[in-house]
Design a protein around this motif. Structure first.
Motif, PDB file in Angstrom:
ATOM      1  N   PHE A 200       1.167  -0.754  -0.060  1.00 32.69           N
ATOM      2  CA  PHE A 200       0.490  -0.206  -0.144  1.00 32.69           C
ATOM      3  C   PHE A 200       1.157   0.919   0.016  1.00 32.69           C
ATOM      4  CE2 PHE A 200      -2.721   2.965   1.147  1.00 32.69           C
ATOM      5  CZ  PHE A 200      -3.958   3.171   1.301  1.00 32.69           C
ATOM      6  N   ILE A 201       0.507   1.685  -0.519  1.00 32.95           N
ATOM      7  CA  ILE A 201       2.002   2.800  -2.011  1.00 32.95           C
ATOM      8  C   ILE A 201       0.861   4.120  -2.090  1.00 32.95           C
ATOM      9  CG2 ILE A 201       3.864   3.581  -2.391  1.00 32.95           C
ATOM     10  CD1 ILE A 201       5.017   0.932  -2.649  1.00 32.95           C
ATOM     11  N   PRO A 202       0.844   5.278  -1.031  1.00 39.00           N
ATOM     12  CA  PRO A 202      -0.323   6.129  -1.778  1.00 39.00           C
ATOM     13  C   PRO A 202       0.621   7.157  -2.668  1.00 39.00           C
ATOM     14  CG  PRO A 202       0.221   6.537   0.715  1.00 39.00           C
ATOM     15  CD  PRO A 202       0.516   5.233   0.636  1.00 39.00           C
ATOM     16  N   LEU A 203      -0.501   6.809  -4.002  1.00 41.57           N
ATOM     17  CA  LEU A 203      -0.092   7.826  -5.327  1.00 41.57           C
ATOM     18  C   LEU A 203       0.392   6.522  -5.970  1.00 41.57           C
ATOM     19  CD1 LEU A 203       1.801  11.282  -4.233  1.00 41.57           C
ATOM     20  CD2 LEU A 203      -0.578  10.931  -4.634  1.00 41.57           C
ATOM     21  N   ASP A 204       0.913   5.387  -5.907  1.00 42.33           N
ATOM     22  CA  ASP A 204       1.363   4.857  -6.588  1.00 42.33           C
ATOM     23  C   ASP A 204       0.346   3.440  -7.020  1.00 42.33           C
ATOM     24  OD1 ASP A 204       2.707   2.138  -8.357  1.00 42.33           O
ATOM     25  OD2 ASP A 204       4.668   2.134  -6.575  1.00 42.33           O
ATOM     26  N   GLU A 388      12.537  -3.862  -1.151  1.00 44.98           N
ATOM     27  CA  GLU A 388      12.042  -2.436   0.041  1.00 44.98           C
ATOM     28  C   GLU A 388      11.583  -1.581  -0.592  1.00 44.98           C
ATOM     29  OE1 GLU A 388      13.757  -3.149   2.508  1.00 44.98           O
ATOM     30  OE2 GLU A 388      14.407  -4.983   2.566  1.00 44.98           O
ATOM     31  N   ASN A 389      11.686  -1.336  -2.013  1.00 45.65           N
ATOM     32  CA  ASN A 389      10.443  -0.625  -2.591  1.00 45.65           C
ATOM     33  C   ASN A 389       9.391  -1.133  -2.438  1.00 45.65           C
ATOM     34  OD1 ASN A 389      13.202   1.580  -3.636  1.00 45.65           O
ATOM     35  ND2 ASN A 389      12.658  -0.215  -5.382  1.00 45.65           N
ATOM     36  N   LEU A 390       9.322  -1.383  -2.886  1.00 45.23           N
ATOM     37  CA  LEU A 390       7.314  -2.635  -2.300  1.00 45.23           C
ATOM     38  C   LEU A 390       6.447  -2.116  -1.093  1.00 45.23           C
ATOM     39  CD1 LEU A 390       6.815  -4.878  -4.901  1.00 45.23           C
ATOM     40  CD2 LEU A 390       6.041  -2.262  -5.018  1.00 45.23           C
ATOM     41  N   TRP A 391       7.781  -3.059  -0.155  1.00 42.15           N
ATOM     42  CA  TRP A 391       6.866  -3.260   1.418  1.00 42.15           C
ATOM     43  C   TRP A 391       7.747  -2.098   2.308  1.00 42.15           C
ATOM     44  CZ3 TRP A 391       3.412  -5.100   3.684  1.00 42.15           C
ATOM     45  CH2 TRP A 391       3.170  -5.232   5.272  1.00 42.15           C
ATOM     46  N   GLY A 392       8.642  -1.384   1.964  1.00 43.63           N
ATOM     47  CA  GLY A 392       9.898  -0.487   2.956  1.00 43.63           C
ATOM     48  C   GLY A 392       8.807   0.638   2.901  1.00 43.63           C
ATOM     49  N   ARG A 393       8.292   0.823   1.354  1.00 40.77           N
ATOM     50  CA  ARG A 393       7.770   2.257   1.334  1.00 40.77           C
ATOM     51  C   ARG A 393       5.994   1.842   2.079  1.00 40.77           C
ATOM     52  NH1 ARG A 393       9.024   3.881  -4.806  1.00 40.77           N
ATOM     53  NH2 ARG A 393      11.344   4.717  -4.202  1.00 40.77           N
ATOM     54  N   THR A 394       5.448   0.880   2.140  1.00 38.95           N
ATOM     55  CA  THR A 394       3.895   0.353   2.728  1.00 38.95           C
ATOM     56  C   THR A 394       4.213   0.421   3.856  1.00 38.95           C
ATOM     57  OG1 THR A 394       3.407  -1.139   0.969  1.00 38.95           O
ATOM     58  CG2 THR A 394       1.875  -1.872   3.544  1.00 38.95           C
ATOM     59  N   LEU A 395       5.615   0.382   4.750  1.00 37.86           N
ATOM     60  CA  LEU A 395       5.974   0.479   5.748  1.00 37.86           C
ATOM     61  C   LEU A 395       5.787   1.463   6.459  1.00 37.86           C
ATOM     62  CD1 LEU A 395       8.134  -3.148   7.292  1.00 37.86           C
ATOM     63  CD2 LEU A 395       5.091  -2.749   7.311  1.00 37.86           C
ATOM     64  N   GLN A 832       8.445  12.087   2.762  1.00 41.00           N
ATOM     65  CA  GLN A 832       9.085  10.833   2.990  1.00 41.00           C
ATOM     66  C   GLN A 832       9.269  10.444   1.361  1.00 41.00           C
ATOM     67  OE1 GLN A 832       9.784  11.018   5.532  1.00 41.00           O
ATOM     68  NE2 GLN A 832       8.222  10.765   7.548  1.00 41.00           N
ATOM     69  N   TYR A 833       7.942  11.088   0.635  1.00 41.26           N
ATOM     70  CA  TYR A 833       8.228  10.135  -1.259  1.00 41.26           C
ATOM     71  C   TYR A 833       7.183  11.205  -1.495  1.00 41.26           C
ATOM     72  CZ  TYR A 833       5.631   7.338  -4.303  1.00 41.26           C
ATOM     73  OH  TYR A 833       5.502   6.558  -5.370  1.00 41.26           O
ATOM     74  N   GLY A 834       8.378  10.832  -2.920  1.00 41.74           N
ATOM     75  CA  GLY A 834       8.153  11.510  -3.918  1.00 41.74           C
ATOM     76  C   GLY A 834       8.705  13.150  -3.854  1.00 41.74           C
TER      77      GLY A 834
END
Length: 893
Positions: A200-204, A388-395, A832-834
């Motif tokens: 779950f990554i907002p905007l993605d 790391e990109n997927l679950w890491g950004r979810t966390l 934190q992102y983008g």
């Protein structure tokens, strides 16, 4: 086709004569005693002041425990968006598995009996069956799945599954999108913690739609001796689980290995035709060596099982239970040390939903995830390589969301409803098109007059909403005259509230873009849709008066405050868009409508609240709200706060309307009301608080018209999406206590001891309108944003001296914080992102300031500010781009 929530016509409620008006002799009965019992909601809410104060406390994450018997109903959507419904249960096991393209309504299709206080009636799923009798995890474990640990220490050995029965205490921390489950046992020298959920990554929106659940399992040695720990997980082959018959093919399990993923893929071969449950499942371990078993058979678990390996492909009969198992290698843990394992469980059932196929060409191509991945194994290996990109950004998002000064319970309730996107309520087809029911498999067509309440999606996954506006509302659903068919392919006419709400959403979608491309490309069609809406004001007074369908499934006659006000708000949004496109003539047309309508709204104010003025010719012959107190009466102004449109009509009258809703419609116990005002569905029951949809506070005779119809039942219900809308408006208007109480009683209705906290129910499960809850978060933060203009606002409703909350923007998300310090106030935005592009930043303060200084990661920026009353605007000399990991600070002194 049975339309939304039309249960009164075809259910046991009508058959039992629950609504007396359905009986042949209803017209001869006294109106007052049958249809209009005395108003009995107390003005004094009897709220404990200490409880009220506690609502503002930061508190702790909502946690449900085995010892309090709170785990059996918990079902957190734990997969990706639009990939079916897979629930994470209270003890950490997955259940439901509604991934096989099941066309039945709800997560637990059934009819139950409910005593409404006067008699026993039948209630179907769309009428609240899952509210009366929630689904129990133990009854819905479609696939055998689980984890277990083998612990050895000081000559002793323990084997424990990660399930409620094997531990003294199990606790479930309900923080969507990642829950934390903890396991403790007095006789076992280790403790366990599991973090689980979907990517779950907002905007993605693409990577957030992976059909998979991640399990992070950590085992900690709590003893003074060294321990050996082995973790194992298994998943039953889910292919053809529902329809498989012996002699018509066989199940297959085989091994998959990549640099970062080691697992078992489960498929099915054979059979003469494709079935809805044809597909695959997979279980894999990420980032470490594993022992694999293609035919696991972990029943019962023994120590030998943990050391057994079998990597040859295995087969099994359709009626059998062929499971794949993946175990870690044993790890020695000194005192205080931890071992961990990260598992991916994935699925892939790319069969068209036959229930929709006759009308929707998009259905035949399958699902979006099916176009991306060949099978469940491909999903698992993709996640393994990108973990790391997927679950890491979810966390990271989970930490960002909950690392706030706002109360934990408030953050949970206002956000968790976006989990609806991760259920069988929504689809994304191979074409990329987003589509949704109102509730799971109930009422088709991404209904405009329901989905327009759902504020969460446009802020968290704006690409889904902008594409839906462009492809569906302004495309498939648009008529030649500009009317937007309110159910796409599944209807043939617009709904007036859906039309206005869609125009407002178009403006919101424009605001959540980095530039004006979306608006420019779609302006001719947007203008056409607005023109259609404006034309529904027949007498030219700025108050819509053309009879059209609305969200209460009726066509009301006359001038109705909530519909008129919603159209005024939409016209204001259209004015803003016209000004941005340079269409000044049309901007003036919209402005005239807004000014005229805003002024004439006073004609619909009865001194306390806004009403429904009857049609001059029809009078009160047909069903309507008339002089009663309706929950959505100032909905247009509520929407205006979501989109930064400002004040649209008289402030004091608006506040009076909200206070009237609190006085006349809200109660801390709906029991007395629903016992006397029968006909509604049980979305709230005795002993629970809520806001009734429509009440007759002055006990008028025939308050709802002379010829009332089955839709009257809606008036006597509590529907959480409408309640969230009112709460968000109250929050924006400074009625913070009332907003929190209303939100909290909804939260308490969905306490884990009573029903599933993650499933707000209206017409079937995971009802889309409940995503209005995010709007209350928006107004609590005083958040405003316009991406193309590079403008952002934060004006928190409380704790202004020390406030912290997350935000999302067009191209990034992060944390906003303001804190008083000596001589002034510091404002900080951390990405934190983008990235985030800003030209202006706005805020509110009761203090007067003389100076401003700004810096990006410590490097000074040139900026000026202006203050008018409490409103402050900081203007940067040049646009500022805040990249990921950096902080923009503004100091006012």
């Amino acid at each position: 086709m049975l339309h939304r929530r039309s249960f009164l016509r075809q259910s046991g409620l009508a058959a039992a004569g629950l609504l007396t008006l359905r009986l042949p002799s209803w017209a001869s009965l006294p109106y007052r005693g049958v249809l209009s019992p005395a108003h009995n909601i107390p003005a004094d809410k009897q709220i404990d002041p200490a409880w009220m104060r506690s609502l503002y406390d930061r508190g702790k994450p909502g946690t449900y425990t085995k010892s309090k018997n709170e785990l059996r109903y918990i079902g957190m959507p734990a997969g990706g968006l639009h990939s079916g419904t897979v629930y994470l249960g209270g003890d950490g096991r997955l259940w439901l598995w509604q991934v096989f393209n099941d066309p039945r309504e709800g997560i637990d299709p059934k009819t139950v009996l409910w005593n409404d206080g006067t008699r026993e009636v039948k209630v179907r799923n769309r009428d609240g069956a899952s509210y009366v009798e929630p689904a129990i995890a133990a009854n819905k474990r479609v696939l055998d799945q689980g984890f277990a640990v083998l612990i050895k220490s000081a000559g002793k050995e323990w084997i424990r599954e990660l399930r409620e029965e094997d531990w003294d205490e199990v606790s479930f921390e309900a923080t969507y999108p990642v829950a934390t489950i903890r396991y403790r046992h007095a006789e076992i020298p280790v403790s366990l913690e599991v973090k689980a959920g979907g990517i779950f990554i907002p905007l993605d929106a693409d990577n957030s739609a992976l059909p998979a659940t991640i399990f992070d399992i950590s085992v900690t040695n709590e003893s003074q001796e060294s321990v050996s720990v082995t973790i194992t997980g298994w998943l039953e082959n889910g292919a053809r689980k529902i329809s498989g018959k012996d002699g018509e093919g066989e199940k297959h399990n085989d091994v998959l290995r990549t640099a970062q993923y080691t697992g078992i893929r489960s498929t099915f071969t054979g059979g003469s035709e494709r079935k809805p449950d044809d597909g695959s499942t997979a279980i894999g371990l990420v980032g470490q060596k594993a022992l694999l078993q293609t035919d696991a058979q972990p029943w019962p678990l023994t120590a030998a099982y943990f050391a057994r390996g079998q990597e040859q492909a295995a087969t099994g009969a359709p009626s059998g239970k062929l499971a794949g198992g993946v175990s870690t290698l044993p790890q020695q843990l000194p005192p205080g040390a931890s071992a961990s394992a990260r598992y991916v469980l994935s699925w892939h059932f790319n069969q068209p939903l036959q229930k929709l196929g006759a009308k929707m060409k998009d259905v035949s191509g399958g699902f979006h995830y099916g176009a991306r991945f060949a099978d469940a194994g491909a999903v698992g290996t993709y996640i393994g390589e990108q973990i790391e990109n997927l679950w890491g950004r979810t966390l990271l998002w989970k930490t960002t969301w909950y690392d706030s000064t706002l109360p934990h319970w408030f953050l949970e309730r206002t956000f968790l409803n976006i989990g609806t996107l991760a259920t069988a309520n929504t689809y994304r087809f191979a074409s990329g098109r987003f589509w949704g029911w109102e509730g799971v498999n109930a009422c088709e067509g991404t209904c405009t007059h329901v989905w327009q309440y759902a504020q969460a999606v446009g802020r968290i996954f704006p690409s889904l909403e902008s594409d839906t506006r462009e492809r569906t509302d302004l495309g498939i659903a648009m008529q030649d005259d500009g009317g937007i068919i309110f159910r796409g392919e599944f209807e043939d006419r617009p709904a007036i509230d859906g039309q206005a709400g869609t125009i407002l959403r178009i403006y919101r979608e424009h605001q959540m873009r980095p530039d004006a491309t979306f608006l420019r490309n779609n302006w001719p069609k947007i203008k056409k849709a607005v023109t259609f809406m404006l034309a529904q004001d027949k007498n030219g007074d700025g108050l819509t008066d053309t009879p059209m369908e609305n969200t209460l499934d009726a066509i009301w006659e006359g001038e109705i405050a909530w519909i008129a006000g919603l159209c005024i708000a939409a016209a204001k949004a259209a004015q803003k868009m016209a000004e941005e496109t340079g269409d000044q003539a049309f901007a003036r047309t919209c402005q005239t409508y807004v000014e005229k309508g805003g002024k004439n709204m006073a004609q619909l104010f009865n001194g306390e609240y806004f009403i429904h003025r009857p049609d001059a010719a029809q009078g009160r012959k047909k069903l309507g709200s008339y002089n009663t107190c309706h929950i959505d009466q100032v909905y247009g102004q509520s929407w205006a706060f979501q989109a930064g449109l400002g004040r649209l009509w008289d402030r004091e009258q608006t506040l009076s309307a909200l206070r009237s809703l609190w006085k006349y419609n809200f109660t801390m116990d709906v029991g007395p009301y629903i016992k006397t005002h029968t006909g509604g569905r049980p979305y709230t029951v005795e002993g629970e608080g809520g806001m009734i949809m429509n009440t007759n506070p002055h006990n008028e005779a025939r308050p709802y018209g002379d010829n009332v119809t089955w839709q009257l039942g809606y008036f006597h219900e509590c529907m959480s999406g409408f309640e969230h809308q009112v709460a968000s408006h109250m929050m924006a208007e400074g009625m913070t206590d009332e907003a929190l109480v209303l939100t909290r009683v909804i939260h308490d209705r969905y306490h884990g001891a009573k029903r599933n906290p993650f499933n707000e129910i209206e017409c079937s499960d995971h009802y889309a309108r409940a995503m209005a809850s995010y709007g209350t978060f928006i107004t609590a933060c005083g958040f405003g944003y316009h991406g193309p203009k590079g403008d952002m606002k934060m004006a928190p409703r409380w704790n202004t001296h020390d406030f912290k909350a997350p935000f999302t923007a067009a191209e990034g998300w992060g944390v906003y914080q303001q804190r008083d310090q000596a001589g002034g106030r510091k404002h900080a935005i951390t990405l934190q992102y983008g990235s985030l592009r800003l030209k202006t930043f706005r805020m509110e303060s009761g203090s007067r300031y003389k100076n401003v200084s700004a810096a990006l990661n410590g490097k000074p920026l040139k900026a000026a500010f202006k203050q008018s009353g409490p409103d402050i605007t900081v203007v940067f000399d040049a646009p500022v781009v805040v990249p990921q990991g950096q902080e923009l600070t503004i100091l006012l002194s």
